[in-house]
Design a protein around this motif. Structure first.
Motif, mmCIF file in Angstrom:
data_model
loop_
_atom_site.group_PDB
_atom_site.id
_atom_site.type_symbol
_atom_site.label_atom_id
_atom_site.label_comp_id
_atom_site.label_asym_id
_atom_site.label_seq_id
_atom_site.Cartn_x
_atom_site.Cartn_y
_atom_site.Cartn_z
ATOM 1 N N GLY A 125 -2.271 14.225 5.669
ATOM 2 C CA GLY A 125 -2.898 12.966 6.196
ATOM 3 C C GLY A 125 -2.698 12.967 7.463
ATOM 4 O O GLY A 125 -2.442 13.149 8.657
ATOM 5 N N SER A 126 -2.694 11.536 8.237
ATOM 6 C CA SER A 126 -2.042 11.148 8.802
ATOM 7 C C SER A 126 -0.472 11.005 9.214
ATOM 8 O O SER A 126 0.276 9.978 10.276
ATOM 9 C CB SER A 126 -3.007 9.509 9.330
ATOM 10 N N ALA B 65 -5.896 7.909 6.500
ATOM 11 C CA ALA B 65 -6.349 7.101 7.128
ATOM 12 C C ALA B 65 -5.499 6.683 7.743
ATOM 13 O O ALA B 65 -4.585 7.187 7.802
ATOM 14 C CB ALA B 65 -6.706 5.712 5.978
ATOM 15 N N HIS B 66 -6.038 5.325 9.180
ATOM 16 C CA HIS B 66 -5.006 5.127 9.564
ATOM 17 C C HIS B 66 -3.678 4.398 9.476
ATOM 18 O O HIS B 66 -3.461 3.853 8.846
ATOM 19 C CB HIS B 66 -5.799 4.274 10.607
ATOM 20 N N VAL B 67 -2.444 5.030 10.023
ATOM 21 C CA VAL B 67 -0.944 4.565 9.726
ATOM 22 C C VAL B 67 -1.098 3.374 9.962
ATOM 23 O O VAL B 67 -1.436 2.505 10.731
ATOM 24 C CB VAL B 67 -0.251 5.058 10.179
ATOM 25 N N ASP B 68 -0.900 2.174 8.191
ATOM 26 C CA ASP B 68 -1.059 0.697 8.690
ATOM 27 C C ASP B 68 0.822 0.565 8.626
ATOM 28 O O ASP B 68 1.252 0.515 7.954
ATOM 29 C CB ASP B 68 -0.851 -0.163 7.123
ATOM 30 N N SER B 69 1.193 -0.050 10.307
ATOM 31 C CA SER B 69 2.229 -0.655 10.603
ATOM 32 C C SER B 69 3.018 -1.500 9.877
ATOM 33 O O SER B 69 4.084 -2.275 9.965
ATOM 34 C CB SER B 69 2.340 -0.721 12.090
ATOM 35 N N SER B 70 2.023 -2.398 9.454
ATOM 36 C CA SER B 70 2.962 -3.742 8.031
ATOM 37 C C SER B 70 3.428 -3.136 7.067
ATOM 38 O O SER B 70 3.974 -3.671 5.958
ATOM 39 C CB SER B 70 1.436 -4.364 7.631
ATOM 40 N N THR C 221 8.257 5.079 7.884
ATOM 41 C CA THR C 221 8.595 4.931 9.367
ATOM 42 C C THR C 221 8.094 5.999 9.695
ATOM 43 O O THR C 221 7.891 7.206 10.571
ATOM 44 C CB THR C 221 10.464 5.750 8.389
ATOM 45 N N GLY C 222 7.210 4.697 10.958
ATOM 46 C CA GLY C 222 5.691 4.959 11.450
ATOM 47 C C GLY C 222 5.446 6.253 10.673
ATOM 48 O O GLY C 222 4.853 5.975 10.232
ATOM 49 N N SER C 223 4.702 7.051 11.533
ATOM 50 C CA SER C 223 3.935 8.011 11.481
ATOM 51 C C SER C 223 4.886 9.278 10.273
ATOM 52 O O SER C 223 4.323 10.285 9.887
ATOM 53 C CB SER C 223 3.377 8.360 12.386
ATOM 54 N N THR C 224 6.118 9.064 10.102
ATOM 55 C CA THR C 224 6.380 9.567 9.088
ATOM 56 C C THR C 224 7.271 9.195 8.286
ATOM 57 O O THR C 224 7.294 8.262 7.831
ATOM 58 C CB THR C 224 7.558 10.580 9.949
ATOM 59 N N PHE C 225 8.450 9.689 8.003
ATOM 60 C CA PHE C 225 9.295 9.579 6.591
ATOM 61 C C PHE C 225 10.082 9.121 6.591
ATOM 62 O O PHE C 225 11.125 9.998 7.064
ATOM 63 C CB PHE C 225 8.706 10.030 5.381
ATOM 64 N N SER C 226 11.012 8.978 5.540
ATOM 65 C CA SER C 226 12.698 8.368 5.552
ATOM 66 C C SER C 226 13.179 7.654 3.793
ATOM 67 O O SER C 226 12.617 7.755 3.433
ATOM 68 C CB SER C 226 13.816 7.875 6.381
ATOM 69 N N SER C 227 14.568 7.755 4.016
ATOM 70 C CA SER C 227 15.016 7.943 2.527
ATOM 71 C C SER C 227 15.000 6.247 2.492
ATOM 72 O O SER C 227 15.123 5.124 3.390
ATOM 73 C CB SER C 227 16.744 8.034 2.136
ATOM 74 N N GLU D 22 14.350 -0.170 -9.890
ATOM 75 C CA GLU D 22 13.683 -1.265 -8.436
ATOM 76 C C GLU D 22 12.633 -0.481 -7.303
ATOM 77 O O GLU D 22 11.706 -1.254 -7.067
ATOM 78 C CB GLU D 22 15.028 -1.251 -7.198
ATOM 79 N N GLY D 23 12.776 1.235 -7.902
ATOM 80 C CA GLY D 23 11.727 1.649 -6.648
ATOM 81 C C GLY D 23 10.439 1.690 -7.413
ATOM 82 O O GLY D 23 9.351 1.488 -6.832
ATOM 83 N N ARG D 24 10.229 1.764 -9.137
ATOM 84 C CA ARG D 24 9.107 1.493 -9.380
ATOM 85 C C ARG D 24 8.251 0.555 -9.649
ATOM 86 O O ARG D 24 7.137 -0.578 -9.474
ATOM 87 C CB ARG D 24 9.651 1.498 -11.158
ATOM 88 N N LYS D 25 8.797 -1.258 -9.075
ATOM 89 C CA LYS D 25 8.163 -2.576 -8.964
ATOM 90 C C LYS D 25 7.761 -2.399 -7.548
ATOM 91 O O LYS D 25 6.867 -3.316 -7.483
ATOM 92 C CB LYS D 25 9.146 -2.970 -9.151
ATOM 93 N N ALA D 26 9.050 -1.799 -6.720
ATOM 94 C CA ALA D 26 8.388 -1.707 -5.090
ATOM 95 C C ALA D 26 7.216 -0.523 -4.630
ATOM 96 O O ALA D 26 7.342 -0.973 -3.514
ATOM 97 C CB ALA D 26 10.093 -1.900 -4.170
ATOM 98 N N VAL D 27 6.664 0.097 -4.760
ATOM 99 C CA VAL D 27 6.599 1.010 -4.681
ATOM 100 C C VAL D 27 5.165 0.567 -4.026
ATOM 101 O O VAL D 27 3.994 -0.069 -5.400
ATOM 102 C CB VAL D 27 6.082 2.146 -5.757
ATOM 103 N N VAL D 28 5.230 1.219 -3.170
ATOM 104 C CA VAL D 28 3.450 0.741 -2.311
ATOM 105 C C VAL D 28 2.462 2.043 -2.781
ATOM 106 O O VAL D 28 3.180 2.743 -1.732
ATOM 107 C CB VAL D 28 3.318 -0.301 -1.326
ATOM 108 N N VAL D 29 1.254 2.207 -3.089
ATOM 109 C CA VAL D 29 0.392 3.319 -3.667
ATOM 110 C C VAL D 29 -0.901 3.436 -1.703
ATOM 111 O O VAL D 29 -1.133 1.646 -1.768
ATOM 112 C CB VAL D 29 -0.524 3.450 -4.482
ATOM 113 N N ILE D 30 -0.078 4.731 -1.435
ATOM 114 C CA ILE D 30 -1.475 5.134 -0.331
ATOM 115 C C ILE D 30 -2.182 6.015 -0.272
ATOM 116 O O ILE D 30 -1.939 6.742 -1.263
ATOM 117 C CB ILE D 30 -0.864 5.237 1.246
ATOM 118 N N ALA D 31 -3.770 5.253 -1.031
ATOM 119 C CA ALA D 31 -5.020 6.088 -1.507
ATOM 120 C C ALA D 31 -4.887 7.295 -1.143
ATOM 121 O O ALA D 31 -5.554 8.151 -1.591
ATOM 122 C CB ALA D 31 -5.712 4.698 -2.569
ATOM 123 N N ASP D 32 -5.267 6.732 0.535
ATOM 124 C CA ASP D 32 -5.792 7.796 1.360
ATOM 125 C C ASP D 32 -5.134 7.533 2.567
ATOM 126 O O ASP D 32 -4.696 7.137 3.625
ATOM 127 C CB ASP D 32 -7.013 7.122 2.162
#
Length: 441
Positions: free
Chosen positions: A201-202, A86-91, A280-286, A73-83
């Motif tokens: 990064g950011s 860059a500014h944290v995208d809240s979307s 999760t905001g400007s950080t990460f979670s599971s 499921e993760g392979r299909k859902a993952v979104v790549v952040i190339a940079d």
């Protein structure tokens, strides 16, 4: 720190190391009744091991399949952040994201450091203090032989040697605790320190991701990084010297005594990492998958998103096979314990009991291994049927089809050979004098 106990021990420790032999042997005898009592008690524990292996194997297959589905499921859902800078995208809040970049100490953060020993490496994500004490260690080896009447002679050899240990070895549990004594406490313990916060990064890494940073390397002393003058602890400053990229507390590092302590340091410098996690905001979670799984992946160096998933699948396979092995061993040991009373009973036979018991013990060991292997495989197959019935039936259909085709091929080959056989001709032998065999009576 219990400095006074350490000081007293260092005053008297040499008297235990000069006139002693480093091993001794004890001989004990057990009667047939004691053996039978012990074997019967072992049956109860063996039953628990045997039946406990089944839910473990079933749970493991469910865990393996759930992890595989979560990664799929993760392979299909993952979104790549190339940079990552860059500014944290809240979307992308809550989305499963991938990024790779340099993990470094944040501009407003503090590098990892050990305040007790004043070790502050520059640009360190993590620093670990490894504290070891030179101590006595006991090793025990046992040799058991059977005696007439079904009893046993147990010869136990206790040997003692000195070793560096990161944990305290309790010499009070030694068989000869009066001659081989370790200190009752360690003056310093191992400890891990981390930079706070660690930036990518950011973004900043969460504590769960920081805990996955574990690729340590030795910290080299440049002459000022590790110095007694930097130590803030008064006892350590008075009793330690710089030794081998760390500190040493004792009389002679080249010839350590029991109670001597050495400190060394390892660290993780800033560097490239690759991760997959929920933003999760400007950080990460599971990241929580739809089927109840979770994804939080991090590796040292650059890895593509696809490679991170592939490595996670490999880790899942390794864990699965290790748990399968544990389940098989539990089942095998349980069966051996259950069958142990049979060997003890046969040992009671006069004159030949020992040999018959040994023969039965060897036979049951082989049989138990085969039975445990067969039951483990059957349990794993049943678990697959429970968790993935469609796939199981598909695989059984494929296997059945292959077996049928192989059988047809063997039969057709057999009939083909029969069609090309040379027919037998009924002939009568001719003898040298011209008469056939039929003329003789």
């Amino acid at each position: 720190h219990n400095y006074f106990d350490i000081y007293l021990f260092r005053l008297y420790k040499r008297q235990y190391q000069t006139t002693m032999s480093n091993s001794h042997t004890l001989v004990n005898y057990t009667s047939w009744g004691e053996r039978m009592q012990s074997a019967c008690c072992g049956v109860c524990f063996g039953i628990l091991l045997f039946f406990g292996s089944f839910p473990l194997l079933v749970w493991n297959e469910g865990r393996c399949i759930a992890r595989y589905q979560a990664l799929k499921e993760g392979r299909k859902a993952v979104v790549v952040i190339a940079d990552p800078t860059a500014h944290v995208d809240s979307s992308r809040e809550g989305a499963l994201v991938y990024m790779s970049g340099k993990a470094e100490v944040a501009a407003d953060g503090a590098t990892a450091s050990d305040p007790t020993f004043g070790v502050v490496p520059s640009n360190a994500l993590k620093l670990t203090r490894v504290a070891e004490m030179f101590q006595w260690e006991e090793e025990k080896s046992t040799h058991t032989t059977k005696t007439e009447g079904g009893g046993t002679r147990i010869e136990t050899t206790y040997s003692y040697h000195q070793t560096w240990s990161e944990g305290l070895i309790n010499s009070g549990s030694f068989d000869d605790s009066s001659s081989y004594q370790n200190p009752s406490s360690m003056p310093y313990s191992s400890q891990e320190f981390a930079a706070n916060p660690i930036a990518l990064g950011s973004y900043t890494l969460s504590n769960d991701l920081v805990n996955k940073i574990n690729w340590y390397s030795d910290l080299n002393n440049d002459g000022s990084l590790i110095s007694v003058d930097n130590i803030s602890d008064e006892y350590a400053q008075q009793n330690m010297v710089v030794y081998d990229n760390g500190f040493y507390m004792g009389d002679n590092p080249g010839s350590p005594d029991v109670g001597d302590t050495k400190i060394k340091f390892r660290y993780i410098p800033e560097g490239t990492v690759s991760l997959i996690a929920a933003q999760t905001g400007s950080t990460f979670s599971s990241y929580a998958t739809k089927r109840g799984g979770s994804l939080l992946l991090l590796r040292s160096g650059y890895h593509s998103a696809d490679n991170l998933f592939t490595l996670a699948e490999r880790d899942n396979a390794v864990v699965t096979w290790l748990v399968r092995l544990v389940g098989f061993i539990m089942m095998y040991i349980g069966l051996n314990m259950v069958s142990q009373p049979l060997e003890v009973v046969l040992d009671r036979i006069p004159f030949v009991g020992r040999f018959v018991g040994d023969l039965m013990g060897g036979a049951t060991t082989i049989v138990n291994c085969i039975v445990a292997a067969a039951l483990s495989i059957s349990t794993i197959a049943l678990a697959w049927f429970v968790y993935r019935p469609l796939l199981t039936f598909s695989l059984l259909g494929i296997v059945g089809g292959l077996v049928y085709l192989m059988k047809r091929k063997v039969e057709s080959k057999r009939y083909g050979e029969a069609d090309h056989e040379v027919p037998l001709v009924d002939t009568t032998p001719i003898y040298k004098d011209g008469h056939s065999g039929a003329d003789y009576v």
